[in-house]
Design a protein around this motif. Structure first.
Motif, short mmCIF file in Angstrom:
data_model
loop_
_atom_site.label_atom_id
_atom_site.label_comp_id
_atom_site.label_asym_id
_atom_site.label_seq_id
_atom_site.Cartn_x
_atom_site.Cartn_y
_atom_site.Cartn_z
N GLU A 185 0.63 -1.10 0.09
CA GLU A 185 0.09 -0.07 -0.14
C GLU A 185 1.01 1.18 -0.19
O GLU A 185 1.87 1.39 0.56
CB GLU A 185 -1.03 -0.10 1.20
N PHE A 186 0.29 1.99 -0.89
CA PHE A 186 0.96 3.52 -0.71
C PHE A 186 0.52 4.20 0.41
O PHE A 186 -0.65 4.72 0.54
CB PHE A 186 0.91 4.34 -2.15
N CYS A 187 1.27 4.36 1.41
CA CYS A 187 1.07 5.11 2.60
C CYS A 187 2.10 5.98 2.94
O CYS A 187 2.95 5.90 4.01
CB CYS A 187 0.69 3.94 3.50
N PRO A 188 2.31 7.20 2.62
CA PRO A 188 3.39 8.04 2.98
C PRO A 188 3.31 8.69 4.49
O PRO A 188 4.46 8.69 4.85
CB PRO A 188 3.13 9.39 1.90
N GLU A 189 2.15 8.44 5.19
CA GLU A 189 2.17 8.98 6.55
C GLU A 189 2.87 7.86 7.35
O GLU A 189 3.34 8.38 8.60
CB GLU A 189 0.96 9.04 7.01
N ARG A 190 3.18 6.75 6.75
CA ARG A 190 4.18 5.75 7.82
C ARG A 190 5.32 6.36 8.03
O ARG A 190 6.19 5.99 8.91
CB ARG A 190 4.18 4.49 6.75
N PHE A 191 6.01 7.54 7.19
CA PHE A 191 7.06 7.99 7.61
C PHE A 191 7.16 9.18 8.44
O PHE A 191 8.19 9.58 8.78
CB PHE A 191 7.75 8.31 6.21
N LEU A 192 6.05 9.87 8.86
CA LEU A 192 5.86 10.89 9.68
C LEU A 192 6.57 10.74 11.20
O LEU A 192 7.44 11.72 11.50
CB LEU A 192 4.45 11.27 9.91
#
Length: 148
Positions: A51-58
Motif C-alpha cells: 500500500e502507498f501510505c506516505p504517512e508511515r514516515f511521519l
C-alpha cells in the motif's frame, strides 16, 4: 521510491574477506547484489507493504540517504548514487514549475503493474496531456532573462 525503485538491484558488491552475515558464511571474493525491490515489499519490515501510505514516515527516522537499510532507493556507502543530492534538491523545483505552468489531463486509467528488468518501469505508462495555463510570451521572456 520504496515500491517502485528505478533500479531493482543495487550496484554489485564484493566481500573482500570471509565473513558471516545473518548466520550465513560468506566466502571471500563473493559478489552480492542487494535486491531493493524485494526489501521495499518485505512484510517483516513494512506493515501493509504493497500500500502507498506516505504517512508511515511521519513519526519515523528512516530516510533515503542510505543510512537505514529498509529504504535504499539511492544505494548506500561508496556505491550510492552520485546524483542523489542533485535529484533530491531539484525535484521540488521541477514539480512546482510543471504544476504552475501546465494544466494536466489524464488520458488513460491508472495501472501500477510493472515490468521488471535492469530498471523497473510501468507496464502501461500513464498518458497525460499538458496544456499551457500561462501565456507563452511570459515563458519566452523569462527564458530570455535567464540566458542573460
Amino acid at each position: 521510491m520504496r515500491l517502485h525503485p528505478v533500479g531493482p538491484l543495487l550496484a554489485p558488491h564484493m566481500a573482500s574477506q570471509q565473513c558471516k552475515i545473518a548466520g550465513f558464511d560468506i566466502p571471500a571474493n563473493t559478489h552480492a547484489f542487494v535486491n531493493v525491490w524485494a526489501i521495499g515489499r518485505d512484510p517483516t519490515i513494512w506493515g501493509k507493504p504493497l500500500e502507498f501510505c506516505p504517512e508511515r514516515f511521519l513519526d519515523s527516522n528512516i530516510d533515503v540517504h542510505g543510512q537505514h537499510f529498509e529504504l535504499l532507493p539511492f544505494g548506500s556507502g561508496r556505491r550510492s548514487c552520485p546524483g542523489m543530492a542533485l535529484g533530491l534538491g531539484n525535484v521540488h523545483l521541477m514539480l512546482a514549475n510543471l504544476l504552475h505552468v501546465f494544466d494536466w489531463t489524464i488520458g488513460n486509467s491508472p495501472s501500477f503493474s510493472i515490468e521488471l528488468g535492469i530498471i523497473v518501469a510501468l507496464a502501461n505508462p500513464r498518458i497525460v496531456k499538458a496544456s499551457l495555463k500561462v501565456s507563452k510570451h511570459l515563458l519566452e521572456a523569462q527564458a530570455d532573462d535567464a540566458i542573460y
